[in-house]
Design a protein around this motif. Structure first.
Motif, PDB file in Angstrom:
ATOM      1  N   LYS A  36       0.822  -1.217   0.000  1.00  0.00           N
ATOM      2  CA  LYS A  36       0.000   0.000   0.000  1.00  0.00           C
ATOM      3  C   LYS A  36       0.855   1.266   0.000  1.00  0.00           C
ATOM      4  CE  LYS A  36      -4.054  -2.045   2.243  1.00  0.00           C
ATOM      5  NZ  LYS A  36      -4.980  -1.982   3.411  1.00  0.00           N
ATOM      6  N   GLU A  37       2.139   1.126   0.323  1.00  0.00           N
ATOM      7  CA  GLU A  37       3.027   2.287   0.344  1.00  0.00           C
ATOM      8  C   GLU A  37       3.646   2.559  -1.022  1.00  0.00           C
ATOM      9  OE1 GLU A  37       3.696   4.445   2.812  1.00  0.00           O
ATOM     10  OE2 GLU A  37       2.213   3.429   4.057  1.00  0.00           O
ATOM     11  N   ALA A  38       3.648   1.556  -1.875  1.00  0.00           N
ATOM     12  CA  ALA A  38       4.327   1.676  -3.169  1.00  0.00           C
ATOM     13  C   ALA A  38       3.367   2.173  -4.239  1.00  0.00           C
ATOM     14  CB  ALA A  38       4.908   0.335  -3.583  1.00  0.00           C
ATOM     15  N   PRO A  41      25.156   8.001 -11.048  1.00  0.00           N
ATOM     16  CA  PRO A  41      24.706   8.932 -10.008  1.00  0.00           C
ATOM     17  C   PRO A  41      23.639   8.292  -9.126  1.00  0.00           C
ATOM     18  CG  PRO A  41      23.675   9.483 -12.094  1.00  0.00           C
ATOM     19  CD  PRO A  41      24.685   8.404 -12.392  1.00  0.00           C
ATOM     20  N   PRO A  42      23.467   8.771  -7.911  1.00  0.00           N
ATOM     21  CA  PRO A  42      22.395   8.254  -7.048  1.00  0.00           C
ATOM     22  C   PRO A  42      21.032   8.467  -7.689  1.00  0.00           C
ATOM     23  CG  PRO A  42      23.928   9.609  -5.799  1.00  0.00           C
ATOM     24  CD  PRO A  42      24.267   9.811  -7.239  1.00  0.00           C
ATOM     25  N   ALA A  43      20.098   7.584  -7.357  1.00  0.00           N
ATOM     26  CA  ALA A  43      18.731   7.736  -7.855  1.00  0.00           C
ATOM     27  C   ALA A  43      18.153   9.063  -7.386  1.00  0.00           C
ATOM     28  CB  ALA A  43      17.859   6.588  -7.358  1.00  0.00           C
ATOM     29  N   SER A  44      17.427   9.724  -8.251  1.00  0.00           N
ATOM     30  CA  SER A  44      16.751  10.952  -7.862  1.00  0.00           C
ATOM     31  C   SER A  44      15.572  10.610  -6.953  1.00  0.00           C
ATOM     32  CB  SER A  44      16.248  11.688  -9.109  1.00  0.00           C
ATOM     33  OG  SER A  44      15.458  12.808  -8.741  1.00  0.00           O
ATOM     34  N   VAL A  45      15.511  11.242  -5.791  1.00  0.00           N
ATOM     35  CA  VAL A  45      14.428  10.955  -4.852  1.00  0.00           C
ATOM     36  C   VAL A  45      13.549  12.170  -4.586  1.00  0.00           C
ATOM     37  CG1 VAL A  45      15.802   9.163  -3.727  1.00  0.00           C
ATOM     38  CG2 VAL A  45      15.837  11.496  -2.814  1.00  0.00           C
ATOM     39  N   GLU A  46      13.902  13.319  -5.111  1.00  0.00           N
ATOM     40  CA  GLU A  46      13.144  14.530  -4.829  1.00  0.00           C
ATOM     41  C   GLU A  46      11.684  14.375  -5.260  1.00  0.00           C
ATOM     42  OE1 GLU A  46      13.254  19.380  -5.587  1.00  0.00           O
ATOM     43  OE2 GLU A  46      14.918  18.106  -6.250  1.00  0.00           O
ATOM     44  N   GLY A  47      10.778  14.624  -4.313  1.00  0.00           N
ATOM     45  CA  GLY A  47       9.360  14.545  -4.597  1.00  0.00           C
ATOM     46  C   GLY A  47       8.809  13.132  -4.712  1.00  0.00           C
ATOM     47  N   ARG A  48       9.601  12.122  -4.350  1.00  0.00           N
ATOM     48  CA  ARG A  48       9.176  10.733  -4.495  1.00  0.00           C
ATOM     49  C   ARG A  48       9.058  10.051  -3.132  1.00  0.00           C
ATOM     50  NH1 ARG A  48      13.325   8.353  -8.940  1.00  0.00           N
ATOM     51  NH2 ARG A  48      11.770   6.670  -9.102  1.00  0.00           N
ATOM     52  N   THR A  49       8.299   8.964  -3.078  1.00  0.00           N
ATOM     53  CA  THR A  49       8.233   8.141  -1.878  1.00  0.00           C
ATOM     54  C   THR A  49       9.439   7.221  -1.858  1.00  0.00           C
ATOM     55  OG1 THR A  49       5.822   8.156  -1.702  1.00  0.00           O
ATOM     56  CG2 THR A  49       6.959   6.311  -0.681  1.00  0.00           C
ATOM     57  N   VAL A  50      10.144   7.198  -0.723  1.00  0.00           N
ATOM     58  CA  VAL A  50      11.322   6.357  -0.573  1.00  0.00           C
ATOM     59  C   VAL A  50      11.075   5.321   0.521  1.00  0.00           C
ATOM     60  CG1 VAL A  50      13.766   6.275   0.005  1.00  0.00           C
ATOM     61  CG2 VAL A  50      12.858   8.204  -1.310  1.00  0.00           C
ATOM     62  N   VAL A 109      10.863   4.697  -4.834  1.00  0.00           N
ATOM     63  CA  VAL A 109      12.259   4.278  -4.859  1.00  0.00           C
ATOM     64  C   VAL A 109      12.536   3.447  -3.606  1.00  0.00           C
ATOM     65  CG1 VAL A 109      14.669   5.014  -4.987  1.00  0.00           C
ATOM     66  CG2 VAL A 109      12.879   6.445  -5.984  1.00  0.00           C
ATOM     67  N   VAL A 110      13.223   2.321  -3.785  1.00  0.00           N
ATOM     68  CA  VAL A 110      13.656   1.492  -2.662  1.00  0.00           C
ATOM     69  C   VAL A 110      15.154   1.695  -2.478  1.00  0.00           C
ATOM     70  CG1 VAL A 110      13.857  -0.839  -1.724  1.00  0.00           C
ATOM     71  CG2 VAL A 110      11.856  -0.219  -3.109  1.00  0.00           C
ATOM     72  N   LEU A 111      15.563   2.136  -1.302  1.00  0.00           N
ATOM     73  CA  LEU A 111      16.975   2.324  -0.990  1.00  0.00           C
ATOM     74  C   LEU A 111      17.392   1.304   0.062  1.00  0.00           C
ATOM     75  CD1 LEU A 111      17.413   6.210  -0.732  1.00  0.00           C
ATOM     76  CD2 LEU A 111      17.715   4.733  -2.727  1.00  0.00           C
ATOM     77  N   GLY A 112      18.372   0.473  -0.279  1.00  0.00           N
ATOM     78  CA  GLY A 112      18.891  -0.499   0.663  1.00  0.00           C
ATOM     79  C   GLY A 112      20.117   0.036   1.376  1.00  0.00           C
ATOM     80  N   LEU A 113      20.269  -0.299   2.650  1.00  0.00           N
ATOM     81  CA  LEU A 113      21.443   0.092   3.416  1.00  0.00           C
ATOM     82  C   LEU A 113      22.479  -1.025   3.321  1.00  0.00           C
ATOM     83  CD1 LEU A 113      19.944   1.756   6.625  1.00  0.00           C
ATOM     84  CD2 LEU A 113      20.302   2.703   4.341  1.00  0.00           C
ATOM     85  N   GLU A 130      14.621  -7.697  -2.960  1.00  0.00           N
ATOM     86  CA  GLU A 130      13.362  -8.456  -3.014  1.00  0.00           C
ATOM     87  C   GLU A 130      12.155  -7.521  -2.943  1.00  0.00           C
ATOM     88  OE1 GLU A 130      13.088 -11.538  -3.702  1.00  0.00           O
ATOM     89  OE2 GLU A 130      15.142 -12.260  -3.404  1.00  0.00           O
ATOM     90  N   VAL A 131      12.259  -6.478  -2.114  1.00  0.00           N
ATOM     91  CA  VAL A 131      11.163  -5.508  -2.004  1.00  0.00           C
ATOM     92  C   VAL A 131      10.954  -4.802  -3.337  1.00  0.00           C
ATOM     93  CG1 VAL A 131      10.441  -3.335  -0.920  1.00  0.00           C
ATOM     94  CG2 VAL A 131      11.432  -5.164   0.481  1.00  0.00           C
ATOM     95  N   ALA A 132      12.050  -4.332  -3.936  1.00  0.00           N
ATOM     96  CA  ALA A 132      11.949  -3.602  -5.203  1.00  0.00           C
ATOM     97  C   ALA A 132      11.400  -4.478  -6.321  1.00  0.00           C
ATOM     98  CB  ALA A 132      13.321  -3.051  -5.590  1.00  0.00           C
ATOM     99  N   MET A 133      11.853  -5.723  -6.396  1.00  0.00           N
ATOM    100  CA  MET A 133      11.369  -6.623  -7.444  1.00  0.00           C
ATOM    101  C   MET A 133       9.887  -6.927  -7.264  1.00  0.00           C
ATOM    102  SD  MET A 133      13.938  -7.013  -9.441  1.00  0.00           S
ATOM    103  CE  MET A 133      14.324  -5.302  -8.961  1.00  0.00           C
ATOM    104  N   ALA A 134       9.467  -7.149  -6.024  1.00  0.00           N
ATOM    105  CA  ALA A 134       8.066  -7.483  -5.766  1.00  0.00           C
ATOM    106  C   ALA A 134       7.134  -6.314  -6.050  1.00  0.00           C
ATOM    107  CB  ALA A 134       7.899  -7.940  -4.313  1.00  0.00           C
ATOM    108  N   LEU A 135       7.630  -5.100  -5.811  1.00  0.00           N
ATOM    109  CA  LEU A 135       6.785  -3.913  -5.952  1.00  0.00           C
ATOM    110  C   LEU A 135       6.976  -3.204  -7.292  1.00  0.00           C
ATOM    111  CD1 LEU A 135       7.170  -2.371  -2.372  1.00  0.00           C
ATOM    112  CD2 LEU A 135       5.451  -3.978  -3.215  1.00  0.00           C
TER     113      LEU A 135
END
Length: 220
Positions: A21-23, A118-127, A28-32, A42-47
């Protein structure tokens, strides 16, 4: 005590179901790195979401490196656990010495993982900010501070496992906090996985390559 997850991949698939429901479009999914990347993959592939990494390094107490007295993240964010420093009798000079070493390692990992990309652009997006679990929360807090400077629309902390009640520490930092399980007692993240083997730099690069459809450093 029974493990909650077979491995990080299974944890990621279970976590993804909690996050549907959040996607939305543009998530964008950011892994640490490193251990959070298999979960995030796995989260990014599923969503069907874009995957990237947000390099972060724990600042460990001298002689007890697993005990976090702070953390740093890509972009210059710093989080310090002053109570831990005081309890462990760590001087400012000792802290600064560990900090300098970790900054070098952080830069090395960022270059190793993404090359010239470059890093993924996250401005204005749900992360969705994903790790394989948290104990003290130091690394996640540093990552959130680094991410906030990049002006995302929403930050969602997403974890397979964490100590009970720790979400209260993130109330003013994130827009939502999702955790699959919060067992008690809680001693370490690894105790809740059957397989908690080390995730290597090569593992991280391979997962990113699969997600990006090419080598790190290549343009899509």
């Amino acid at each position: 005590m029974f493990a909650l997850f077979k491995d990080r991949n299974e944890a990621g698939r279970i976590l993804a179901e909690r996050l549907r429901k959040e996607a939305g479009a543009g998530t964008v999914v950011l892994g640490l790195p490193r251990g959070g990347v298999p979960v995030a993959f796995e989260v990014a592939m599923a969503l069907g979401a874009e995957l990237d990494v947000l390099p972060v390094r724990k600042i460990g107490v001298p002689g007890h490196s697993e005990l976090a007295m702070g953390a740093i993240a890509s972009g210059g964010a710093l989080h310090v656990e002053h109570d831990t420093m005081q309890a462990a009798h760590v001087t400012q000079a000792q802290f600064d010495a560990v900090l300098a070493r970790e900054r070098i390692e952080l830069a090395r990992r960022e270059s190793a993982y993404r090359g010239n990309r470059p890093p993924a652009s996250v401005e204005g997006r749900t992360v969705l900010l994903v790790d394989d679990g948290i104990a003290t929360g130091s690394t996640m807090k540093a990552a959130i501070r680094a991410l906030r400077a990049r002006r995302p629309a929403r930050i969602v902390a997403a974890l397979p496992v964490a100590p009970a009640g720790i979400e209260a520490e993130f109330e003013d930092m994130v827009d939502a906090f999702f955790c699959v399980a919060q067992p008690a007692p809680f001693f370490s993240v690894g105790q809740h996985y059957e397989d908690f083997g080390e995730t290597t730099d090569e593992d991280v690069r391979a997962l990113l390559q699969r997600a990006w459809g090419g080598q790190p450093g290549q343009a899509q």
